[in-house]
Design an enzyme around this catalytic site. Structure first.
Site, PDB file in Angstrom:
ATOM      1  N   ARG A 234       0.843  -1.188   0.000  1.00 61.26           N
ATOM      2  CA  ARG A 234       0.000   0.000   0.000  1.00 61.26           C
ATOM      3  C   ARG A 234       0.882   1.243   0.000  1.00 61.26           C
ATOM      4  O   ARG A 234       1.850   1.342   0.759  1.00 61.26           O
ATOM      5  CB  ARG A 234      -0.919   0.027   1.236  1.00 61.26           C
ATOM      6  CG  ARG A 234      -2.031  -1.011   1.206  1.00 61.26           C
ATOM      7  CD  ARG A 234      -3.072  -0.698   0.140  1.00 61.26           C
ATOM      8  NE  ARG A 234      -4.162  -1.669   0.113  1.00 61.26           N
ATOM      9  CZ  ARG A 234      -4.201  -2.742  -0.654  1.00 61.26           C
ATOM     10  NH1 ARG A 234      -3.181  -3.007  -1.457  1.00 61.26           N
ATOM     11  NH2 ARG A 234      -5.236  -3.559  -0.644  1.00 61.26           N
ATOM     12  N   GLU A 263      -3.618   6.851  -7.044  1.00 61.82           N
ATOM     13  CA  GLU A 263      -3.398   6.032  -8.238  1.00 61.82           C
ATOM     14  C   GLU A 263      -4.434   6.339  -9.306  1.00 61.82           C
ATOM     15  O   GLU A 263      -5.637   6.298  -8.993  1.00 61.82           O
ATOM     16  CB  GLU A 263      -3.434   4.538  -7.864  1.00 61.82           C
ATOM     17  CG  GLU A 263      -2.299   4.155  -6.927  1.00 61.82           C
ATOM     18  CD  GLU A 263      -2.367   2.720  -6.432  1.00 61.82           C
ATOM     19  OE1 GLU A 263      -1.337   2.209  -5.973  1.00 61.82           O
ATOM     20  OE2 GLU A 263      -3.467   2.118  -6.500  1.00 61.82           O
ATOM     21  N   HIS A 285       1.054  -0.398 -10.248  1.00 62.79           N
ATOM     22  CA  HIS A 285       0.190  -1.248  -9.427  1.00 62.79           C
ATOM     23  C   HIS A 285      -0.201  -2.524 -10.180  1.00 62.79           C
ATOM     24  O   HIS A 285      -1.390  -2.820 -10.390  1.00 62.79           O
ATOM     25  CB  HIS A 285      -1.065  -0.494  -8.988  1.00 62.79           C
ATOM     26  CG  HIS A 285      -1.720  -1.117  -7.780  1.00 62.79           C
ATOM     27  ND1 HIS A 285      -2.412  -0.393  -6.841  1.00 62.79           N
ATOM     28  CD2 HIS A 285      -1.792  -2.411  -7.357  1.00 62.79           C
ATOM     29  CE1 HIS A 285      -2.891  -1.206  -5.908  1.00 62.79           C
ATOM     30  NE2 HIS A 285      -2.516  -2.441  -6.200  1.00 62.79           N
TER      31      HIS A 285
END
Length: 311
Positions: A234, A263, A285
């Site tokens: 995270r 993001e 990610h």
């Protein structure tokens, strides 16, 4: 039964989306903005979301809604209190991406440690062709064997990373931000010793009150100047501006990051302004997203819907 998937594009082209179609009339929206949610879920009995927020307002405007399936592990994008009060079930998916995240963790680590892109570029630009000896040692690297590999968060993914690190011959230790002690062969260290002695630190903890902003400039400065920091968990666990400054100040040797506080990251993000860009490896990610992991995720979402239908 009407099923609405609010952000199906987040799963890409997976081979088993038909599992959802077999359960009811399935509407796949590539992505959905917050202000579109209430309208798009009208008449739906089941809503699937990966990252799109489902608010109390959206739930109360959809009396047909009985089940929210989160196509992920974290459920912070759903108002769980409202769902409970309204009698709407919320089900998430766990354990689908363990191998995927562990594999990407080491892909990032080895690319960073071994300067893979640098050496590839060195050959392809023709510099190697102009060399007079057989090798080029422009960016030295060290072996994982015998080094201390620290894992921050020893859950399922952390334990898989630990097993792989052991296969490389590393000494595995861990730090538990929650204070939990695990029945494992690895030594648990307090944070100061963990930071000061580890050659690699890999983050696999959830974002919580104990982990948010855990690695700031002061704590990063405790790390070895030769150490590497990995984050595939995270973004908020690492203070991003502090890490960028620490890298430019050469407090640590490098970092590989797959997750961010916001993001996608803005173009003005501190990572994008880094002076010593070679010290930082970034990925958008993707650690969770192997084809197998996404296929397992869809299957488990379908299982959650089948479990709801079975009562």
């Amino acid at each position: 039964m009407k099923i609405v998937f609010l952000d199906a594009r987040t799963l890409g082209d997976v081979p088993n989306l038909g599992e959802l179609n077999a359960l009811g009339q399935t509407i796949l929206h590539p992505d959905t903005q917050l202000e579109q949610v209430a309208e798009r879920i009208q008449g739906a009995e089941v809503v699937i979301t990966n990252k799109v927020k489902v608010t109390r307002e959206a739930m109360t405007s959809t009396p047909t809604l009985k089940l929210i399936c989160v196509a992920a592990t974290g459920m912070n994008n759903v108002d769980l209190t409202a769902a409970h009060e309204l009698g709407i079930q919320v089900k998430n998916v766990k354990g689908y991406s363990t191998d995927s995240v562990a594999q990407q963790t080491f892909a990032l680590l080895l690319a960073l440690l071994n300067s893979t892109a640098y050496y590839d570029d060195y050959v392809k630009t023709g510099e190697y062709s102009n060399e007079r000896i057989f090798t080029h040692l422009g960016r030295p690297y060290w072996e994982l064997n015998g080094k201390r590999f620290g894992i921050l968060g020893l859950g399922e993914i952390g334990r898989q990373v630990a097993r792989i690190a052991l296969a490389f011959g590393a000494e595995v230790v861990y730090f538990s931000a929650s204070g939990q002690e695990y029945n494992v062969i690895y030594e648990r260290l307090e944070l100061d010793e963990f930071l000061k002695t580890c050659d690699v630190i890999s983050i696999h903890a959830p974002l919580s009150a104990e982990t948010e902003n855990l690695l700031n400039y002061a704590r990063i400065s405790q790390m070895k100047p030769t150490a590497l920091l990995l984050n595939t968990s995270r973004g908020g666990i690492v203070n991003e501006a502090d890490l960028a400054k620490a890298l430019d100040d050469e407090l640590i040797a490098g970092a590989a990051i797959d997750v961010f506080t916001q993001e996608p990251i803005p173009a003005s993000h501190p990572y994008m302004q880094l002076q010593k860009k070679e010290k930082l490896l970034l990925a958008p990610h993707i650690a969770w997203s192997s084809i197998e992991a996404r296929t397992r995720l869809v299957h488990k979402v379908a299982e959650n819907i089948r479990g709801y239908l079975a009562g």
